[in-house]
Design an enzyme around this catalytic site. Structure first.
Site, PDB file in Angstrom:
ATOM      1  N   ILE A 413       0.834  -1.205   0.000  1.00  0.00           N
ATOM      2  CA  ILE A 413       0.000   0.000   0.000  1.00  0.00           C
ATOM      3  C   ILE A 413       0.869   1.255   0.000  1.00  0.00           C
ATOM      4  O   ILE A 413       0.668   2.159  -0.811  1.00  0.00           O
ATOM      5  CB  ILE A 413      -0.974  -0.014   1.207  1.00  0.00           C
ATOM      6  N   ALA A 489      -4.672   3.993   8.136  1.00  0.00           N
ATOM      7  CA  ALA A 489      -5.589   3.002   7.536  1.00  0.00           C
ATOM      8  C   ALA A 489      -4.910   1.633   7.601  1.00  0.00           C
ATOM      9  O   ALA A 489      -5.151   0.773   6.764  1.00  0.00           O
ATOM     10  CB  ALA A 489      -5.903   3.376   6.097  1.00  0.00           C
ATOM     11  N   ASP A 515      -9.240   4.938   9.794  1.00  0.00           N
ATOM     12  CA  ASP A 515     -10.104   3.867   9.265  1.00  0.00           C
ATOM     13  C   ASP A 515     -10.088   2.640  10.172  1.00  0.00           C
ATOM     14  O   ASP A 515     -10.933   1.763  10.051  1.00  0.00           O
ATOM     15  CB  ASP A 515      -9.599   3.484   7.859  1.00  0.00           C
ATOM     16  N   GLU A 520     -12.652  -2.645  17.434  1.00  0.00           N
ATOM     17  CA  GLU A 520     -13.660  -2.457  16.388  1.00  0.00           C
ATOM     18  C   GLU A 520     -14.838  -3.388  16.658  1.00  0.00           C
ATOM     19  O   GLU A 520     -14.637  -4.546  17.051  1.00  0.00           O
ATOM     20  CB  GLU A 520     -13.057  -2.755  15.012  1.00  0.00           C
ATOM     21  N   HIS A 543     -13.354   0.895   8.961  1.00  0.00           N
ATOM     22  CA  HIS A 543     -12.442  -0.105   8.374  1.00  0.00           C
ATOM     23  C   HIS A 543     -12.889  -0.500   6.953  1.00  0.00           C
ATOM     24  O   HIS A 543     -13.092  -1.686   6.651  1.00  0.00           O
ATOM     25  CB  HIS A 543     -12.360  -1.351   9.269  1.00  0.00           C
ATOM     26  N   ILE A 544     -13.023   0.508   6.124  1.00  0.00           N
ATOM     27  CA  ILE A 544     -13.535   0.254   4.774  1.00  0.00           C
ATOM     28  C   ILE A 544     -12.506   0.601   3.695  1.00  0.00           C
ATOM     29  O   ILE A 544     -12.838   0.657   2.512  1.00  0.00           O
ATOM     30  CB  ILE A 544     -14.833   1.053   4.496  1.00  0.00           C
ATOM     31  N   GLY A 545     -11.262   0.839   4.141  1.00  0.00           N
ATOM     32  CA  GLY A 545     -10.220   1.234   3.173  1.00  0.00           C
ATOM     33  C   GLY A 545     -10.166   0.296   1.983  1.00  0.00           C
ATOM     34  O   GLY A 545     -10.028   0.719   0.836  1.00  0.00           O
ATOM     35  N   GLY A 546     -10.271  -0.987   2.270  1.00  0.00           N
ATOM     36  CA  GLY A 546     -10.135  -1.957   1.174  1.00  0.00           C
ATOM     37  C   GLY A 546     -11.472  -2.456   0.668  1.00  0.00           C
ATOM     38  O   GLY A 546     -11.524  -3.371  -0.149  1.00  0.00           O
TER      39      GLY A 546
HETATM   40  P1  NAI Z   1       2.868  -4.947   3.560  1.00  0.00           P
HETATM   41  O1  NAI Z   1       3.229  -6.054   4.442  1.00  0.00           O
HETATM   42  O2  NAI Z   1       2.995  -5.090   2.096  1.00  0.00           O
HETATM   43  O3  NAI Z   1       3.686  -3.649   3.981  1.00  0.00           O
HETATM   44  C1  NAI Z   1       3.973  -3.304   5.300  1.00  0.00           C
HETATM   45  C2  NAI Z   1       5.304  -2.588   5.298  1.00  0.00           C
HETATM   46  O4  NAI Z   1       5.495  -2.020   6.557  1.00  0.00           O
HETATM   47  C3  NAI Z   1       6.480  -3.523   5.038  1.00  0.00           C
HETATM   48  O5  NAI Z   1       7.303  -2.999   4.039  1.00  0.00           O
HETATM   49  C4  NAI Z   1       7.206  -3.551   6.381  1.00  0.00           C
HETATM   50  O6  NAI Z   1       8.588  -3.733   6.249  1.00  0.00           O
HETATM   51  C5  NAI Z   1       6.865  -2.199   6.906  1.00  0.00           C
HETATM   52  N1  NAI Z   1       6.981  -2.054   8.346  1.00  0.00           N
HETATM   53  C6  NAI Z   1       6.581  -2.912   9.317  1.00  0.00           C
HETATM   54  N2  NAI Z   1       6.807  -2.391  10.523  1.00  0.00           N
HETATM   55  C7  NAI Z   1       7.352  -1.169  10.324  1.00  0.00           C
HETATM   56  C8  NAI Z   1       7.790  -0.161  11.183  1.00  0.00           C
HETATM   57  N3  NAI Z   1       7.707  -0.271  12.504  1.00  0.00           N
HETATM   58  N4  NAI Z   1       8.307   0.965  10.631  1.00  0.00           N
HETATM   59  C9  NAI Z   1       8.394   1.095   9.288  1.00  0.00           C
HETATM   60  N5  NAI Z   1       8.006   0.156   8.425  1.00  0.00           N
HETATM   61  C10 NAI Z   1       7.464  -0.953   8.940  1.00  0.00           C
HETATM   62  O7  NAI Z   1       1.369  -4.563   3.943  1.00  0.00           O
HETATM   63  P2  NAI Z   1       0.307  -3.783   3.060  1.00  0.00           P
HETATM   64  O8  NAI Z   1      -0.443  -4.728   2.204  1.00  0.00           O
HETATM   65  O9  NAI Z   1       0.961  -2.612   2.442  1.00  0.00           O
HETATM   66  O10 NAI Z   1      -0.714  -3.295   4.198  1.00  0.00           O
HETATM   67  C11 NAI Z   1      -0.316  -2.291   5.107  1.00  0.00           C
HETATM   68  C12 NAI Z   1      -1.310  -2.224   6.255  1.00  0.00           C
HETATM   69  O11 NAI Z   1      -2.602  -1.879   5.768  1.00  0.00           O
HETATM   70  C13 NAI Z   1      -1.470  -3.535   7.008  1.00  0.00           C
HETATM   71  O12 NAI Z   1      -1.459  -3.281   8.379  1.00  0.00           O
HETATM   72  C14 NAI Z   1      -2.835  -4.011   6.593  1.00  0.00           C
HETATM   73  O13 NAI Z   1      -3.455  -4.785   7.592  1.00  0.00           O
HETATM   74  C15 NAI Z   1      -3.577  -2.709   6.375  1.00  0.00           C
HETATM   75  N6  NAI Z   1      -4.726  -2.791   5.492  1.00  0.00           N
HETATM   76  C16 NAI Z   1      -5.833  -2.074   5.808  1.00  0.00           C
HETATM   77  C17 NAI Z   1      -6.942  -2.107   5.007  1.00  0.00           C
HETATM   78  C18 NAI Z   1      -8.122  -1.312   5.350  1.00  0.00           C
HETATM   79  O14 NAI Z   1      -9.243  -1.661   4.946  1.00  0.00           O
HETATM   80  N7  NAI Z   1      -7.955  -0.226   6.049  1.00  0.00           N
HETATM   81  C19 NAI Z   1      -7.003  -2.941   3.818  1.00  0.00           C
HETATM   82  C20 NAI Z   1      -5.739  -3.566   3.504  1.00  0.00           C
HETATM   83  C21 NAI Z   1      -4.673  -3.510   4.340  1.00  0.00           C
END
Ligand code: NAI
Length: 660
Positions: A413, A489, A515, A520, A543-546
């Site tokens: 993301i 988010a 979000d 929740e 929690h509707i980002g995705g």
């Molecule tokens: P991802 O795993 O591809 O990326 C996460 C990144 O954060 C990784 O590059 C990791 O190295 C980095 N990271 C972890 N801890 C860190 C820290 N303390 N400082 C700096 N970098 C750090 O995950 P993705 O797919 O990008 O998702 C990101 C977040 O979004 C997740 O928590 C996921 O659950 C959430 N999410 C929320 C949605 C929503 O509806 N709001 C929908 C989809 C995902």
């Protein structure tokens, strides 16, 4: 795929090498008494009713084409279901057709593309046994013969009606003396044929069933691949959703190792309808249920399920897996897999797939929209307007162009946000604990502190590892610029709520968009409370980002595609718990798939076993993770049952199967 289930261990063979497998299979027709297969043409050998197709060609430029086609279809069904005399149905249809020889040529071309999928798949079988196969149809030889000829079925084995043409080649009628032009024609014909041997009839219509009813066939198979006619389903000896199923029931060699309709898929929790469509089109037997199942219900339902599709609520526990004797894969039609006991799945050789990227774009678009809304105070002003306040002012309204966006967590993301934000003119900074390549002109920050100090807007996109609890707390808010905008988010627990509220109260933050929350509600009927509710400059979303229609469809496509690919080729790419192997397409070989406990020496054992039997390995792939090893071995020769038994017996084997 030819899939034999041995409790936990299973193997399937796709017989591209039909003849080789047939040679090693005792169930060939050569070794059985004479068998005669009577196959119907319309909606069985081909997917369509040929006269309806002919009408759609001949009536192409007719203004009331739709109505005539509808009428032809109705008459066809009435004839097939014996509601009107068959000769009457033929006569009325031919009158409505206004067709000629040129139209017939076009029809043949069209029918060649509409041969039933499972009939095409088993072309080799049909060719090899064409002497014993009869096409008996109320249709017309003029289009049936050219189609079945491709399967080596001779003209003499085709029994059907014939058209009458005028001098200009127009169809003006049919040979009324033909026995098949009349009611009970198939029965009358069979009586005259005096066929010797067991007769199996495959067809979709009542007239096909009548052959069995008249005592002229041993078995009647209702063929439902193209159309399901209620009137014959309960009368048939077997309902066969594909020709593979017919072959499987009779232990005859198939082009695939297991009838796909025997692969049971259970989709729970209102998984997007697209998943149903994808599995259904693949020929699997798909059951859907809107809600989740509790443990007792799932314990029962899981017993004969090969593929389970869930979202976040269904708990796939060790206990459930103990009952999952046929389960090959679990699809989490969402991002998280916390609801699944991944270790237990691995130990049972069950691959788990999810959709980690399918809603990335949706989150990014929401975040970008919120950044603009917050920078322009749109949210607050809109709410004021609804309270009757007209306050036109430029104060505090900014463009986003040239502002510094700090992205914490440069994963799926974060990095996509980087690209789109830059396109909108934002100056992107990012920080990640892992070294990540900067996309576009984004600038890497060496620390979170550096990013927080520099950014006008901070957006958090880290993953949910436990160490990230309260990653953004008092100190981090203090480091941010006064008037900064903050967005989360990712996960609720990543932000410490008390200091967050303090930063909003003090005016340190210009605004925020949230979000995700530490707590929740579990469902839409539960109340929601948060200390952020009192701030007019905070956009809150549940929690509707995705959660977009596109993301749901992407998830459905992604997960079902990965599972089908795993079942069909062994590819475990994107599996959450299996070592990821992306496999080349296999040609002229058999693929042995070995899932085993990750203990040393297994590869050597497989190879020495194959070497002892002089079996040549054409490709081999191995990957392990902490729990399991995944070995794929492509071999270039006929398999023999002995080696399969030995391969299955190798110690620490969890599951073994053969493809192709
Ligand atoms: P991802 O795993 O591809 O990326 C996460 C990144 O954060 C990784 O590059 C990791 O190295 C980095 N990271 C972890 N801890 C860190 C820290 N303390 N400082 C700096 N970098 C750090 O995950 P993705 O797919 O990008 O998702 C990101 C977040 O979004 C997740 O928590 C996921 O659950 C959430 N999410 C929320 C949605 C929503 O509806 N709001 C929908 C989809 C995902």
């Amino acid at each position: 795929m030819y899939f034999l289930d041995f409790n936990l261990q299973s193997y399937y063979i796709n017989a591209n090498f039909l003849s080789s497998i047939m040679a090693s299979n005792n169930y060939t027709w050569e070794t059985m008494d004479k068998q005669i297969l009577v196959i119907d043409f319309d909606s069985t050998f081909v997917q369509v009713e040929a006269l309806v197709e002919l009408a759609s060609i001949s009536l192409k430029d007719t203004s009331n084409k739709k109505e005539i086609l509808q009428e032809i279809e109705t008459i066809t069904n009435q004839g097939v279901e014996e509601k009107i005399l068959f000769s009457e149905s033929l006569r009325r249809r031919i009158e409505l057709l206004s067709a000629n020889k040129t139209h017939l040529d076009l029809l043949i071309k069209r029918l060649k593309r509409k041969i039933s999928v499972s009939i095409t798949r088993n072309k080799e079988f049909i060719k090899e046994h064409s002497e014993n196969i009869y096409i008996i149809s109320g249709g017309f030889k003029e289009f049936i013969v050219p189609i079945v000829r491709q399967f080596n079925i001779k003209q003499e084995n085709v029994f059907a009606n014939t058209f009458k043409f005028d001098e200009s080649g127009n169809i003006i009628g049919f040979d009324e003396k033909n026995i098949l032009a009349h009611d009970n024609g198939k029965v009358a014909l069979l009586k005259t044929m005096n066929l010797e041997g067991d007769i199996y009839v495959i067809g979709d219509g009542y007239t096909d069933f009548q052959i069995k009813k008249a005592g002229l066939a041993n078995k009647f198979y209702a063929f439902t691949e193209n159309i399901e006619r209620e009137s014959i389903l309960d009368k048939a000896d077997f309902v066969t959703p594909s020709f593979d199923e017919f072959l499987y029931l009779n232990k005859l060699p198939m082009a695939i190792s297991y009838p796909k309709n025997r692969i049971n898929v259970l989709l729970l929790e209102n998984v997007d309808p697209n998943a149903f469509k994808v599995f259904n089109e693949e020929g699997y037997n798909v059951q859907i249920q809107k809600s989740e199942l509790n443990e007792d219900e799932l314990l029962e339902r899981i017993k004969d399920i090969s593929i389970l599709g869930i979202r976040s609520k269904t708990q796939v526990t060790d206990k459930i897996l103990q009952n999952a004797h046929r389960l090959m894969a679990v699809g989490a039609f969402c991002i998280g897999t916390d609801q699944i006991n991944l270790g237990a799945c691995s130990n049972k050789g069950i691959a788990v797939f999810n959709a980690p990227y399918s809603n990335t774009r949706s989150v990014v678009e929401m975040v970008l929209g919120e950044i603009i809304i917050l920078m322009r105070n749109i949210y607050q002003q809109s709410n004021q307007m609804k309270q009757g306040i007209w306050e036109k002012s430029v104060a505090g309204n900014f463009e986003i162009r040239g502002k510094k966006l700090g992205i914490v967590g440069y994963g799926n993301i974060g990095s996509q946000l980087s690209v789109l934000a830059e396109a909108l003119g934002l100056d992107v900074y990012y920080y990640d604990i892992v070294e990540k390549l900067a996309l576009g002109n984004a600038t890497l920050c060496k620390s979170l502190d550096e990013l927080l100090r520099k950014s006008d807007i901070v957006s958090v996109h880290v993953d949910g590892r436990t160490e990230n609890k309260n990653l953004i707390s008092d100190k981090q808010f203090r480091l941010m610029k006064t008037g900064a905008i903050f967005l989360n988010a990712s996960r609720g627990f990543i932000v410490d709520m008390k200091p967050f509220a303090k930063a909003l109260e003090s005016g340190k933050l210009k605004g925020a968009a949230v979000d995700v929350f530490p707590e929740e509600p579990k469902n839409n009927s539960t109340d929601f409370n948060s200390e952020l509710q009192r701030f007019p400059n905070v956009i809150m979303t549940p929690h509707i980002g995705g959660s977009t229609i596109e993301a749901q469809k992407n998830i459905a496509d992604f997960v079902s595609d990965k599972i089908i690919s795993y079942v069909n080729t062994g590819s475990s790419f994107y599996s959450v718990n299996f070592p990821n192997l992306q496999l080349p397409e296999l040609k002229k070989a058999h693929r042995l798939i070995h899932i085993h406990q990750n203990k040393p020496g297994l590869l050597a054992q497989i190879n020495s076993l194959l070497a002892n039997r002089n079996i040549n390995i054409v490709g081999q792939y191995l990957k392990t993770n902490e729990e399991i090893g995944y070995v794929i071995t492509d071999i270039a020769r006929e398999y023999d049952e002995g080696v399969i038994k030995e391969l299955r017996k190798i110690p620490n084997t969890i599951k073994f199967r053969i493809l192709y």
